[in-house]
Enzyme design. Structure first.
Site, PDB file in Angstrom:
ATOM      1  N   GLU A   1      22.517  46.855  34.047  1.00  0.00           N
ATOM      2  CA  GLU A   1      21.882  46.675  35.368  1.00  0.00           C
ATOM      3  C   GLU A   1      21.163  47.922  35.889  1.00  0.00           C
ATOM      4  O   GLU A   1      21.415  48.377  37.011  1.00  0.00           O
ATOM      5  CB  GLU A   1      22.932  46.196  36.384  1.00  0.00           C
ATOM      6  CG  GLU A   1      23.621  44.913  35.944  1.00  0.00           C
ATOM      7  CD  GLU A   1      24.772  44.485  36.849  1.00  0.00           C
ATOM      8  OE1 GLU A   1      24.980  45.109  37.897  1.00  0.00           O
ATOM      9  OE2 GLU A   1      25.465  43.523  36.486  1.00  0.00           O
TER      10      GLU A   1
ATOM     11  N   GLU B   1      26.887  36.462  30.429  1.00  0.00           N
ATOM     12  CA  GLU B   1      27.859  36.261  31.509  1.00  0.00           C
ATOM     13  C   GLU B   1      27.608  34.911  32.195  1.00  0.00           C
ATOM     14  O   GLU B   1      27.454  34.834  33.414  1.00  0.00           O
ATOM     15  CB  GLU B   1      27.761  37.412  32.533  1.00  0.00           C
ATOM     16  CG  GLU B   1      27.920  38.778  31.900  1.00  0.00           C
ATOM     17  CD  GLU B   1      27.877  39.941  32.901  1.00  0.00           C
ATOM     18  OE1 GLU B   1      27.931  39.708  34.117  1.00  0.00           O
ATOM     19  OE2 GLU B   1      27.782  41.088  32.434  1.00  0.00           O
TER      20      GLU B   1
HETATM   21  O1  G3I Z   1      42.881  44.461  40.095  1.00  0.00           O
HETATM   22  C1  G3I Z   1      42.704  44.669  41.490  1.00  0.00           C
HETATM   23  C2  G3I Z   1      43.890  44.185  42.235  1.00  0.00           C
HETATM   24  O2  G3I Z   1      44.994  44.988  41.897  1.00  0.00           O
HETATM   25  C3  G3I Z   1      43.606  44.274  43.742  1.00  0.00           C
HETATM   26  O3  G3I Z   1      44.672  43.712  44.457  1.00  0.00           O
HETATM   27  C4  G3I Z   1      42.348  43.506  44.084  1.00  0.00           C
HETATM   28  C5  G3I Z   1      41.975  43.610  45.561  1.00  0.00           C
HETATM   29  O4  G3I Z   1      40.587  43.674  45.753  1.00  0.00           O
HETATM   30  O5  G3I Z   1      41.285  44.041  43.337  1.00  0.00           O
HETATM   31  C6  G3I Z   1      41.493  43.892  41.931  1.00  0.00           C
HETATM   32  O6  G3I Z   1      40.389  44.397  41.267  1.00  0.00           O
HETATM   33  C7  G3I Z   1      39.221  43.611  41.312  1.00  0.00           C
HETATM   34  C8  G3I Z   1      38.833  43.254  39.895  1.00  0.00           C
HETATM   35  O7  G3I Z   1      37.605  42.594  39.897  1.00  0.00           O
HETATM   36  C9  G3I Z   1      39.869  42.383  39.199  1.00  0.00           C
HETATM   37  O8  G3I Z   1      39.970  41.166  39.851  1.00  0.00           O
HETATM   38  C10 G3I Z   1      38.134  44.437  41.963  1.00  0.00           C
HETATM   39  O9  G3I Z   1      38.439  44.647  43.330  1.00  0.00           O
HETATM   40  C11 G3I Z   1      36.813  43.727  41.830  1.00  0.00           C
HETATM   41  O10 G3I Z   1      35.776  44.585  42.287  1.00  0.00           O
HETATM   42  C12 G3I Z   1      36.553  43.378  40.389  1.00  0.00           C
HETATM   43  O11 G3I Z   1      35.360  42.635  40.349  1.00  0.00           O
HETATM   44  C13 G3I Z   1      34.720  42.577  39.095  1.00  0.00           C
HETATM   45  C14 G3I Z   1      33.296  43.106  39.265  1.00  0.00           C
HETATM   46  O12 G3I Z   1      32.578  42.917  38.068  1.00  0.00           O
HETATM   47  C15 G3I Z   1      33.281  44.595  39.588  1.00  0.00           C
HETATM   48  O13 G3I Z   1      33.781  45.326  38.507  1.00  0.00           O
HETATM   49  C16 G3I Z   1      34.718  41.137  38.651  1.00  0.00           C
HETATM   50  O14 G3I Z   1      36.046  40.741  38.303  1.00  0.00           O
HETATM   51  C17 G3I Z   1      33.831  40.967  37.422  1.00  0.00           C
HETATM   52  O15 G3I Z   1      33.688  39.627  37.123  1.00  0.00           O
HETATM   53  C18 G3I Z   1      32.462  41.554  37.714  1.00  0.00           C
HETATM   54  O16 G3I Z   1      31.693  41.433  36.560  1.00  0.00           O
HETATM   55  C19 G3I Z   1      30.327  41.852  36.683  1.00  0.00           C
HETATM   56  C20 G3I Z   1      29.918  42.403  35.339  1.00  0.00           C
HETATM   57  O17 G3I Z   1      30.797  43.424  34.964  1.00  0.00           O
HETATM   58  C21 G3I Z   1      28.475  42.896  35.369  1.00  0.00           C
HETATM   59  N1  G3I Z   1      27.609  41.848  35.808  1.00  0.00           N
HETATM   60  C22 G3I Z   1      27.947  41.216  37.075  1.00  0.00           C
HETATM   61  C23 G3I Z   1      29.376  40.705  37.023  1.00  0.00           C
HETATM   62  C24 G3I Z   1      29.721  40.029  38.329  1.00  0.00           C
HETATM   63  O18 G3I Z   1      29.710  40.945  39.375  1.00  0.00           O
END
Ligand code: G3I
Length: 453
Positions: free
Chosen positions: A260, A366
């Site tokens: 990105e 994705e």
């Molecule tokens: O694991 C913690 C948990 O302990 C906590 O209680 C909770 C509270 O917010 O957060 C949890 O972590 C989250 C994690 O996902 C696991 O669920 C993060 O906050 C959250 O930001 C994270 O989001 C991920 C996001 O990328 C940011 O890294 C999404 O799962 C994931 O699907 C998303 O994937 C991205 C790709 O990497 C790149 N392209 C876009 C795609 C969607 O945004």
């Protein structure tokens, strides 16, 4: 006198206008003498609804439904079937089968000529032996996983039955593995989650796509707060890429090296910390570090809205062309976070052709398909379920059109609807994946396979 003349003029005017408008109406009325058959609606695996535009003074209609265009193999009961209304639901059909229909009106008991012929294919139901991975020839079908799910027997059963490639949804991102950087610029890591996923996929003989080495949304605090020089920053990035790629050499098959990098609705590079500290050509540097660490691993550039945002795509293609010219890039990931309305199949094809012409590996990396576009739905209706299936079928159909040499993988961004990142991120209910919350196959599952037939 003047008063009578005014009344006379008004009456003349009214008559003239009225007469003219009657004349106009008479001229416009043209009665159809042959009914026009509409496209089929509510198409299901074993039924569909057909309708037609009525004709004036018809006392009824006769309907033919056939398995062939010449109407020699009628569906039982549909050879000149008499109908009083203007529509009919045809039931007890075979799935994934093409049918043809036409209709005639009856004028004083005499049939008119036949209407146009409309064809329709009933929906597909895959048989039990077909799976997502078995329906894909010459490319991997992947799923985004996390460490909890690969340890859960219900998930494992479906992963192993349906998929032959995995991507870590979060566990291999920079912010999730770098735990600190000390004063001597030594990086400390926590590999436990990434290792668990790599070990699992290795044991099951699955392809592993590494995601993602450099992403502006996954920068560890230690790097964000780094106060050294730009050259020191770059040395840390090189150390991290080298260490990570080397650790998984011969295990991870491909990496999203940079994720990105382009701003939405623009051709410009984001002003990420990497762009700021390492310069305009930071992509080439990062790809070179990865190439040096493992000359055999496949290196990808990955981005979203690459189909729907042509400006962004052209910015990405500019970077991709530079990487190709430097022999640093093997493939490109189009993320495909899409919805039931957009993009169109033609738009997907156009954007995909841009990669085919560059002869790179292509990863739809994705995939998920949002359905609750106005955020108001509280249930997943049958209509949206079929619309989602149609969109997924378009995706796999376009993917399947790619020459085999350029196919790499088509990866779902999660298994079950309630795994998806969409609800937590946008605070809206949705059902974007191929399996429901009970691990059941959705219509979209059939659509995926159907597009590959
Ligand atoms: O694991 C913690 C948990 O302990 C906590 O209680 C909770 C509270 O917010 O957060 C949890 O972590 C989250 C994690 O996902 C696991 O669920 C993060 O906050 C959250 O930001 C994270 O989001 C991920 C996001 O990328 C940011 O890294 C999404 O799962 C994931 O699907 C998303 O994937 C991205 C790709 O990497 C790149 N392209 C876009 C795609 C969607 O945004």
């Amino acid at each position: 006198m003047k008063k009578y003349r005014t009344i006379y003029l008004l009456i003349t005017l009214m008559f003239t206008l009225g007469f003219n408008s009657c004349e106009k109406e008479d001229a416009e009325i043209e009665f159809d003498t042959i009914p026009v058959a509409n496209e089929a609606l509510d198409i299901r695996p074993t039924e569909f609804r057909i309708s037609w535009q009525p004709i004036f003074r018809s006392s009824g209609y006769q309907l033919d439904v056939s398995l062939d265009e010449t109407f020699s193999t009628f569906v039982s009961g549909y050879n000149s079937k008499s109908i009083n209304g203007f529509q009919e639901i045809i039931t007890d059909l075979s799935n994934n089968t093409r049918y043809f229909y036409r209709v005639r009106g009856l004028l004083n008991g005499v049939p008119t000529e036949n209407s146009n012929v409309v064809s329709v294919v009933t929906r597909f139901i895959p048989d039990e032996v077909i799976t997502l991975k078995s329906s894909a020839s010459n490319f991997f079908v992947g799923v985004a996983v996390n460490p909890d799910r690969i340890a859960d027997s219900q998930y494992m059963e479906v992963y192993e039955r349906e998929f032959n490639s995995v991507t870590a949804e979060n566990a291999m991102k920079m912010a999730n593995i770098i735990t600190g950087i000390d004063a001597m610029m030594n990086i400390s890591y926590d590999w436990s989650k990434a290792d668990a996923i790599v070990d699992y996929a290795e044991e099951k003989g699955m392809n592993i796509h590494g995601h993602a080495l450099i992403w502006h949304e996954s920068v560890p605090n230690a790097l964000t707060n780094f106060t050294g020089t730009d050259a020191q920053f770059e040395a840390i990035v090189e150390d991290y890429i080298t260490t990570t790629v080397t650790r998984y050499k011969d295990k991870v098959d491909s990496w999203d090296v940079v994720n990105e990098a382009i701003i939405d609705n623009s051709t410009s590079l984001r002003a990420s910390i990497f762009r700021q500290k390492m310069g305009e050509n930071y992509l080439e540097k990062c790809f070179q570090f990865a190439r040096n660490a493992d000359p055999n691993v496949k290196l990808f550039y990955n981005d979203y809205n690459m189909v729907t945002d042509p400006l962004k795509r052209s910015g990405a293609l500019r970077e991709i062309d530079k990487l190709i010219a430097s022999n640093l890039l093997d493939g490109v990931g189009y993320q495909m976070h899409i919805n039931i309305e957009n993009p169109s199949e033609a738009e997907m094809q156009t954007a995909t052709n841009e990669l085919v012409s560059r002869n790179v590996l292509i990863h739809y990396s994705e995939l998920d398909v949002r359905t609750n576009l106005n955020g108001q739905s509280t249930t997943f209706t049958e209509q949206r379920s079929f619309a989602q299936s149609d969109k997924v079928r378009e995706v796999t159909r376009v993917y399947n059109s790619i020459p085999d040499a350029n196919k790499y993988a088509l990866t779902l961004w999660g298994l079950k609807d309630d795994d998806s990142w969409i609800t937590p991120r946008f605070n809206v209910l949705d059902w974007p994946l191929l399996f429901d919350n009970e691990f059941g196959k959705k219509e979209a599952y059939s659509g995926f396979i159907e597009g590959l037939q």
